[in-house]
Design a protein around this motif. Structure first.
Motif, PDB file in Angstrom:
ATOM      1  N   ARG A   1       1.577   4.929  -3.311  1.00 47.55           N
ATOM      2  CA  ARG A   1       1.159   3.456  -2.966  1.00 47.55           C
ATOM      3  C   ARG A   1       1.548   3.562  -1.461  1.00 47.55           C
ATOM      4  O   ARG A   1       2.522   3.924  -0.827  1.00 47.55           O
ATOM      5  CB  ARG A   1       1.709   2.532  -3.337  1.00 47.55           C
ATOM      6  CG  ARG A   1       1.505   2.542  -4.985  1.00 47.55           C
ATOM      7  CD  ARG A   1       0.136   2.035  -5.308  1.00 47.55           C
ATOM      8  NE  ARG A   1      -0.248   1.908  -6.641  1.00 47.55           N
ATOM      9  CZ  ARG A   1      -0.794   2.879  -7.356  1.00 47.55           C
ATOM     10  NH1 ARG A   1      -1.050   4.051  -6.849  1.00 47.55           N
ATOM     11  NH2 ARG A   1      -0.981   2.271  -8.495  1.00 47.55           N
ATOM     12  N   GLN A   2       0.543   2.938  -0.464  1.00 49.12           N
ATOM     13  CA  GLN A   2       0.885   2.796   0.983  1.00 49.12           C
ATOM     14  C   GLN A   2       0.432   1.496   1.330  1.00 49.12           C
ATOM     15  O   GLN A   2      -0.355   0.876   0.761  1.00 49.12           O
ATOM     16  CB  GLN A   2       0.008   4.016   1.923  1.00 49.12           C
ATOM     17  CG  GLN A   2       0.396   5.613   1.496  1.00 49.12           C
ATOM     18  CD  GLN A   2       1.662   5.882   1.672  1.00 49.12           C
ATOM     19  OE1 GLN A   2       2.398   5.108   2.582  1.00 49.12           O
ATOM     20  NE2 GLN A   2       2.371   6.829   1.020  1.00 49.12           N
ATOM     21  N   LEU A   3       1.034   0.882   2.434  1.00 54.71           N
ATOM     22  CA  LEU A   3       0.600  -0.285   2.881  1.00 54.71           C
ATOM     23  C   LEU A   3      -1.092  -0.198   3.461  1.00 54.71           C
ATOM     24  O   LEU A   3      -1.364   0.748   4.278  1.00 54.71           O
ATOM     25  CB  LEU A   3       1.649  -0.639   4.243  1.00 54.71           C
ATOM     26  CG  LEU A   3       2.977  -1.071   3.700  1.00 54.71           C
ATOM     27  CD1 LEU A   3       3.399  -1.364   4.963  1.00 54.71           C
ATOM     28  CD2 LEU A   3       3.031  -2.287   2.915  1.00 54.71           C
TER      29      LEU A   3
ATOM     30  N   CYS B   1      -1.985  10.255   0.677  1.00 58.44           N
ATOM     31  CA  CYS B   1      -2.083   9.919  -0.857  1.00 58.44           C
ATOM     32  C   CYS B   1      -2.770  10.928  -1.534  1.00 58.44           C
ATOM     33  O   CYS B   1      -3.686  11.681  -0.749  1.00 58.44           O
ATOM     34  CB  CYS B   1      -2.957   8.679  -0.855  1.00 58.44           C
ATOM     35  SG  CYS B   1      -3.117   7.477  -2.420  1.00 58.44           S
TER      36      CYS B   1
ATOM     37  N   LYS C   1      -8.287  -0.922  -1.784  1.00 58.51           N
ATOM     38  CA  LYS C   1      -7.181  -1.998  -1.703  1.00 58.51           C
ATOM     39  C   LYS C   1      -6.748  -2.419  -3.073  1.00 58.51           C
ATOM     40  O   LYS C   1      -7.606  -2.381  -3.976  1.00 58.51           O
ATOM     41  CB  LYS C   1      -7.875  -3.166  -1.125  1.00 58.51           C
ATOM     42  CG  LYS C   1      -6.807  -4.316  -1.077  1.00 58.51           C
ATOM     43  CD  LYS C   1      -7.493  -5.631  -0.396  1.00 58.51           C
ATOM     44  CE  LYS C   1      -6.754  -6.789  -0.366  1.00 58.51           C
ATOM     45  NZ  LYS C   1      -7.360  -7.968   0.690  1.00 58.51           N
TER      46      LYS C   1
ATOM     47  N   SER D   1      -4.004  -4.428  -3.470  1.00 55.27           N
ATOM     48  CA  SER D   1      -3.095  -5.974  -3.406  1.00 55.27           C
ATOM     49  C   SER D   1      -3.118  -6.297  -1.760  1.00 55.27           C
ATOM     50  O   SER D   1      -3.584  -5.265  -1.144  1.00 55.27           O
ATOM     51  CB  SER D   1      -2.024  -6.211  -3.826  1.00 55.27           C
ATOM     52  OG  SER D   1      -1.009  -5.435  -3.373  1.00 55.27           O
TER      53      SER D   1
ATOM     54  N   LYS E   1      -1.011  -3.382  -0.305  1.00 51.95           N
ATOM     55  CA  LYS E   1      -0.914  -2.198  -0.916  1.00 51.95           C
ATOM     56  C   LYS E   1      -2.253  -1.701  -0.956  1.00 51.95           C
ATOM     57  O   LYS E   1      -3.290  -2.287  -1.163  1.00 51.95           O
ATOM     58  CB  LYS E   1      -0.304  -2.446  -2.440  1.00 51.95           C
ATOM     59  CG  LYS E   1       1.240  -2.539  -2.298  1.00 51.95           C
ATOM     60  CD  LYS E   1       1.450  -2.499  -3.842  1.00 51.95           C
ATOM     61  CE  LYS E   1       3.167  -2.642  -4.163  1.00 51.95           C
ATOM     62  NZ  LYS E   1       3.531  -2.711  -5.375  1.00 51.95           N
TER      63      LYS E   1
END
Length: 213
Positions: free
Chosen positions: A2-4, A140, A163, A165, A168
């Motif tokens: 998970r990445q921003l 990722c 996307k 969230s 995230k």
């Protein structure tokens, strides 16, 4: 992983759109027999890389071939071969290797992105494993996917940040079946299985539990 999401978005904005040249791969195109083979377009570039194995199951490739042979002898093939130099100044960074597959929405927009693609002939009615990943400010690696190409059919695959969230993002491997009807290409999304490591430490073919990794 998970990445921003803001980081993922910023990464896609790095680099300028460049004009690509289609280079016909006659040797590869000559391998295509619609009764025994299929064609796959793999879209890479923009820090996304990939590769594939044709004719081996998840269990065979990851649990046996990779453990018994060097990577170059395991059946593994790189989605795109880079020429000498550093990105974005390599000649190969502006060339698509083509064999006559029908155009798609993504291939038509390739000049508007830093991506490129290569087209490959693969064995039909046999497992086809593809893996993609991204390295850089955002990293990722979704699970490798596996499906069985049908004779004479065309497919397109690419790495995609999605996307999850508000803050995230994850990544998936998109798979589409391409069907030429006149001057139009019908794109049918497919949901392949994945090669996943189980508790026993070995890889097994499984249905995906989540859309993004």
């Amino acid at each position: 992983m998970r990445q921003l999401l803001p980081l993922a978005i910023s990464l896609t904005l790095i680099g300028c759109a460049t004009s690509k040249t289609d280079v016909r791969n006659e040797a590869e195109a000559g391998k295509f027999d619609p009764t025994t083979t299929a064609r796959v377009r793999l879209i890479t570039g923009d820090n996304a890389h990939g590769g594939f194995v044709s004719g081996q199951t998840c269990e065979k490739f990851y649990n046996e071939s990779l453990k018994s042979f060097p990577i170059e002898q395991s059946g593994w093939k790189t989605a795109h071969i880079d020429s000498a130099g550093l990105y974005p100044f390599r000649e190969s960074d502006h060339q698509n290797s083509v064999i006559g597959m029908p155009a798609s929405k993504e291939s038509k927009l390739i000049n508007e992105s830093p991506r490129l693609y290569d087209e490959h002939v693969v064995t039909a009615n046999q497992p086809f494993i593809a893996t993609f990943g991204m390295v850089g400010s955002v990293s990722c690696s979704p699970k490798p996917v596996v499906f069985t190409p049908e004779p004479g059919q065309d497919y397109e695959m690419q790495f995609q940040i999605v996307k999850i969230s508000t803050f995230k993002a994850g990544c998936i491997i998109q798979l589409r079946k391409l069907t030429a009807v006149g001057n139009t290409t019908i794109e049918t999304p497919m949901r392949p299985q994945v090669c996943a490591r189980s508790a026993d430490g070995n890889f097994h073919t499984k249905d995906p539990l989540f859309n993004a990794q």
